[in-house]
Design an enzyme around this catalytic site. Structure first.
Site, PDB file in Angstrom:
ATOM      1  N   GLY A   1      50.759  55.256  25.804  1.00 46.86           N
ATOM      2  CA  GLY A   1      51.137  56.639  25.526  1.00 46.86           C
ATOM      3  C   GLY A   1      50.047  57.636  25.838  1.00 46.86           C
TER       4      GLY A   1
ATOM      5  N   HIS B   1      57.431  54.774  23.061  1.00 39.36           N
ATOM      6  CA  HIS B   1      58.241  54.770  24.280  1.00 39.36           C
ATOM      7  C   HIS B   1      57.873  55.950  25.184  1.00 39.36           C
ATOM      8  CE1 HIS B   1      61.384  51.705  24.722  1.00 39.36           C
ATOM      9  NE2 HIS B   1      61.821  52.420  25.732  1.00 39.36           N
TER      10      HIS B   1
ATOM     11  N   TYR C   1      64.946  43.710  25.279  1.00 37.50           N
ATOM     12  CA  TYR C   1      65.918  44.474  24.501  1.00 37.50           C
ATOM     13  C   TYR C   1      66.984  43.478  24.069  1.00 37.50           C
ATOM     14  CZ  TYR C   1      64.251  49.013  26.331  1.00 37.50           C
ATOM     15  OH  TYR C   1      63.520  50.118  26.650  1.00 37.50           O
TER      16      TYR C   1
ATOM     17  N   ASP D   1      61.382  49.889  18.718  1.00 41.39           N
ATOM     18  CA  ASP D   1      61.362  51.327  18.434  1.00 41.39           C
ATOM     19  C   ASP D   1      62.550  52.067  19.036  1.00 41.39           C
ATOM     20  OD1 ASP D   1      60.459  50.945  21.059  1.00 41.39           O
ATOM     21  OD2 ASP D   1      59.248  52.781  21.025  1.00 41.39           O
TER      22      ASP D   1
END
Length: 513
Positions: free
Chosen positions: A418, A383, A262, A290
């Protein structure tokens, strides 16, 4: 503040002396056998003074280790704060008891209800065990997703709508699921996706995840929001590798560790992190793109955060405010929302020689842009549904790439996460062009049982994957292809271009009243 031989010459401090220092102005406590004077530090403690006063004059190791790495106190305090070492001969049963109010601080709700590991036979069993035994905050953090959680649900349900097309009468006695990722040989097309605050789920957090991944021969991706500094994770990984070599009496390459970045608003902090990443032998940087801001995770907001939680690499500190106690929102405020495609060159300058993976691709247009800027791989993810609700299920984005820009698969490696909970899910992603799949929540559920749980969790998935391959008539991952799937139930959900099929209006500059 040395260790080893230096500790042997330090003053030995009795519990009677330690217990006399219990005020905010004169506050001593013990962490990991060392006596510290926190009198000057206490007023500025990011988690407040209450927890320090609660453990003043006592052994605070258990409370400290739930939210901090052991190295933090050694590096955060000046040498003058170290009084000496605990005289263990002076420890009494009464002094060793947890202070009043601290008995319920365990990260697990009821470990007595935890099912035995040998009774867990699929990924859903690990999730059910975690829901039963994680603390309310730990469960809220790991299970929450953005607003109505629709993307989280669709990540999983979309796999069920894709049908397998088995082939028969093939010799499928021997199956090989080994592959490579960024040139590194791995034992299965699975990696541990970057996750935050692993100590919520196990005392050794990401260090234990790293040990489990080394045992299995699959990569771990360490998050900027890891609950340990990167060097401590790498130390655990390297020690586990050495133990594997010692016990198996043979050479084996260290399984790669990746780092998820990040970008901090203060770029100097990110640049320092990247320097550490290179020095510790990390093999790639996964840049998260994202989440320029953190999604609204209502289940996490509803449960108050422990103000003592701190992410050592980002420096983010947990707190509570009028909106709630979401760890993601409150600890993600440092993230730079001004990042653009032009910043890829900044990352290259500060991570020279390391492959760059863009984590968070959700459209064919951005996949093409990633290809054009020359990154090494893209990572399809939303995410885990935690950022933008009603964003597309990730497996549908993989189909969009096949439909709109199939050339990206020849130019870059493609990863996906995911909703993956079965070997059939992994197989479907591979058939549609993914090189490997990341799993996040599942690894945290398995972390409930330490590295043995991680090993069992992954072995369950790889067993299911191999069974699926055999049922579909193939024996190695170079034989997967889209023809083994029928996607008719979802094909109408896949866009064919950047444009809307019939709504053609464009925004106009409106006059200001």
């Amino acid at each position: 503040m040395g260790t080893g031989q230096a500790e042997d010459t330090e003053r030995s401090v009795s519990v009677d002396e330690i217990f006399r220092h219990r005020s905010l102005e004169d506050l001593w406590l013990v962490v990991n056998g060392v006596v510290y004077d926190l009198s000057r530090f206490a007023p500025d403690h990011p988690g407040g003074t209450a927890v320090l006063l609660q453990h003043a004059g006592r052994d605070a190791t258990a409370a400290y280790s739930e939210v901090h790495s052991m190295s933090l106190i050694k590096t955060a305090l000046p040498a003058s704060s170290r009084i000496g070492v605990l005289d263990r001969a002076s420890v009494t049963a009464e002094w060793a008891k947890p202070p009043p109010g601290a008995e319920g601080s365990s990260r697990t709700r009821n470990t007595g209800d935890k099912p035995p590991l040998e009774g867990l036979i699929n990924a859903h069993d690990f999730e059910a065990a975690a829901k039963k035994t994680f603390s309310p905050k730990a469960w809220a953090f790991v299970s929450s997703a953005a607003t109505d959680c629709l993307t989280k649900q669709r990540n999983r349900s979309a796999y069920a709508d894709i049908i397998l097309r088995p082939r028969v009468l093939r010799d499928v006695r021997d199956v090989d699921i080994r592959t490579t990722i960024l040139g590194h040989r791995i034992s299965a097309p699975i990696f541990c996706a970057p996750t935050s605050m692993g100590r919520l789920f196990h005392p050794e957090g990401e260090r234990e995840l790293g040990r489990g991944c080394q045992r299995l021969g699959i990569p771990q991706c360490v998050s900027t929001s890891c609950s340990f500094p990167l060097p401590e994770v790498m130390d655990a990984v390297e020690a586990e590798h050495e133990e594997i070599i010692r016990t198996q009496c043979g050479e084996r390459a260290v399984v790669p560790v990746f780092f998820q970045l990040y970008v901090d608003k203060d770029r100097r902090k990110s640049e320092a992190l990247l320097k550490m990443v290179r020095e510790r032998g990390v093999k790639a940087v996964f840049l998260t793109i994202d989440s320029p801001v953190v999604g609204k995770r209502e289940a996490d907001e509803r449960v108050k955060a422990d103000k003592n939680f701190r992410a050592p690499m980002s420096g983010a500190q947990a707190k509570n405010d009028k909106k709630g106690g979401s760890l993601g929102r409150l600890m993600g405020s440092y993230i730079d929302a001004s990042m653009t495609w032009q910043d890829i060159s900044w990352l290259r300058r500060h991570a020279p020689g390391l492959p760059i993976v863009l984590k968070g691709i959700q459209t064919a247009m951005d996949a093409v842009k990633a290809m054009e800027v020359g990154v090494d791989a893209i990572y399809i993810t939303n995410h885990g549904g935690r950022s933008l609700d009603t964003a597309p299920a990730t497996i549908l984005v993989l189909l969009e790439l096949q439909k709109c820009c199939p050339q990206v698969f020849d130019r870059m490696e493609v990863y996906i996460d995911g909703g993956i909970a079965r070997g059939t899910d992994i197989f479907k992603a591979l058939c549609l062009g993914a090189r490997a799949v990341g799993i996040g929540r599942g690894f945290l559920f398995a972390l409930n049982y330490g590295k043995d749980g991680i090993e069992q969790f992954v072995n369950i998935l790889t067993d299911e994957l191999m069974t699926t391959m055999q049922m579909c008539g193939i024996t190695s991952l170079d034989q997967v292809h889209p023809g083994l799937l029928h996607t008719g139930a979802v094909d109408h959900l896949i866009p064919g271009s950047e444009e809307h099929p019939y709504a053609k209006w464009r925004p106009k500059i409106r006059s200001k009243l």
